[in-house]
Design an enzyme around this catalytic site. Sequence first.
Site, PDB file in Angstrom:
ATOM      1  N   LYS A   1     -59.729  58.033  64.021  1.00 52.27           N
ATOM      2  CA  LYS A   1     -60.332  58.279  65.507  1.00 52.27           C
ATOM      3  C   LYS A   1     -60.563  59.104  66.210  1.00 52.27           C
ATOM      4  O   LYS A   1     -59.452  59.572  66.282  1.00 52.27           O
ATOM      5  CB  LYS A   1     -60.024  56.080  66.433  1.00 52.27           C
ATOM      6  CG  LYS A   1     -61.793  56.280  66.880  1.00 52.27           C
ATOM      7  CD  LYS A   1     -63.050  56.043  66.796  1.00 52.27           C
ATOM      8  CE  LYS A   1     -62.870  54.674  66.934  1.00 52.27           C
ATOM      9  NZ  LYS A   1     -64.380  54.243  66.463  1.00 52.27           N
TER      10      LYS A   1
HETATM   11  N1  GLU Z   1     -67.996  54.195  65.344  1.00 53.84           N
HETATM   12  C1  GLU Z   1     -68.384  54.045  64.079  1.00 53.84           C
HETATM   13  C2  GLU Z   1     -66.756  52.322  63.679  1.00 53.84           C
HETATM   14  O1  GLU Z   1     -66.389  51.824  64.963  1.00 53.84           O
HETATM   15  C3  GLU Z   1     -68.488  53.447  62.761  1.00 53.84           C
HETATM   16  C4  GLU Z   1     -67.470  55.251  61.995  1.00 53.84           C
HETATM   17  C5  GLU Z   1     -67.768  55.756  60.412  1.00 53.84           C
HETATM   18  O2  GLU Z   1     -68.858  55.389  60.504  1.00 53.84           O
HETATM   19  O3  GLU Z   1     -66.723  56.016  60.275  1.00 53.84           O
HETATM   20  O4  GLU Z   1     -66.934  51.645  62.799  1.00 53.84           O
END
Ligand code: GLU
Length: 431
Positions: free
Chosen positions: A121
């Site tokens: 992240k």
């Molecule tokens: N930000 C989204 C999550 O927290 C998607 C992450 C992604 O698709 O890589 O799941």
Amino acid sequence: MASTSTTETEQSTEEPAEQESALQTARRQLRHAADHLDIDPNIVERLEHPKSVHEVTVPIERDDGSVDVFTGYRAQHDSVRGPHKGGLRFHPEVTRDECVGLGMWMTWKCAVMDLPFGGAKGGISVNPKELSDREKEQLTRRFTEELRDVIGPTVDIPAPDMGTDPQTMAWLMDAYSMQEGETIPGVVTGKPPVVGGSKGRDSAPGRSVAIIAREAIDYYEKDIRETSVAIQGYGSVGANAARLLDEWGANVVALSDVNGGIYDTNGLDTHSIPTHHEEPEAVMTHDAPETVSNDELLELDVDVLIPAAVGNVLTADNADAVQADLIVEGANGPTTSAASEIFAERDIPVIPDILANAGGVTVSYFEWLQDINRRAWSLERVNDELETEMLAAWHDVREELEERDVTWRDAAYIVALSRVAEAHDARGLWP
Ligand code: GLU
């Protein structure tokens, strides 16, 4: 680009503290799940730490000609099952530890869905509402450039998260591709379909929340047509979940955005209320018999509560006042550890984020496959395959729940952690 070491800046304590960081919550949840499994403690120790955290500074020229410098991060937690995967958020509260904790959750989310990805992240500590479109574009392009060596379609694949959207992902893809000298759509997911994005990616997190809520309602032997639902947040997760549940017969009685919520015991017409995407912050402009604050919404007497806005909204301060019979986590990390314990004592099932909102990353995986194969799927295929994957994951988690008599969160962690630990065991430690 500057890379920080993975030195800990926060220690977790044994007693759940309120105001705990995402990293503290994530570590506590990991240890809790590990207690149920016969896993090599060295693997658990490894998984408490991210593989790497990249910290960069991102200067941009503001529209008035001045220069501002923002701090950005990309925390890569684990990649034993495949490339790192996870969102990028633009939000004033982004910190290193928040990215590490959220990156850890992505590892479990991908594993619970059995996707060949690890977790990551990232984000920039910035208020995107204070930036013009040009400034946002500059910020995204420069951030991409700073991260260029550590992302890529087989290394780490970002996606949208809080404060970012398909346009942000298109800029990221363009900045990366221009430097590489070829168009590389697979470096990022959640792009607009016209540049290799998947149909149905936008609505996927909300769709998965709705699918899992529907299954949970059925599991607890309730009829969806006699089920009242309150949803906090009317963005891509909350709005899509609300509209689908409404279509499937549920009585969506309360909705909110950042300004507060509306409440109608007879049910709201979700399709006539503009989503954040259609018209930002418009929920309160819709006529309804009652308005509620975001705090009050969480305590309404409803069958199902779906927190789908920000993290840490269900805490020791309000968990005793929650009247819902079932909680389905749409946001990432809406429930603190202390609140989770209270809900467990009160026998209120909480279906965790790593299962419920995993539709986003699942369709990201579909998008990545489409990019690699240079072949787009129809919306119908995306939604059908998403349904199949969500039901398979729901089934795996339910089996652990029934076999071990644990909470839904522990059951989901047990599924995820077993898969990750097995992969670590099979690959061994290098060198
Ligand atoms: N930000 C989204 C999550 O927290 C998607 C992450 C992604 O698709 O890589 O799941």
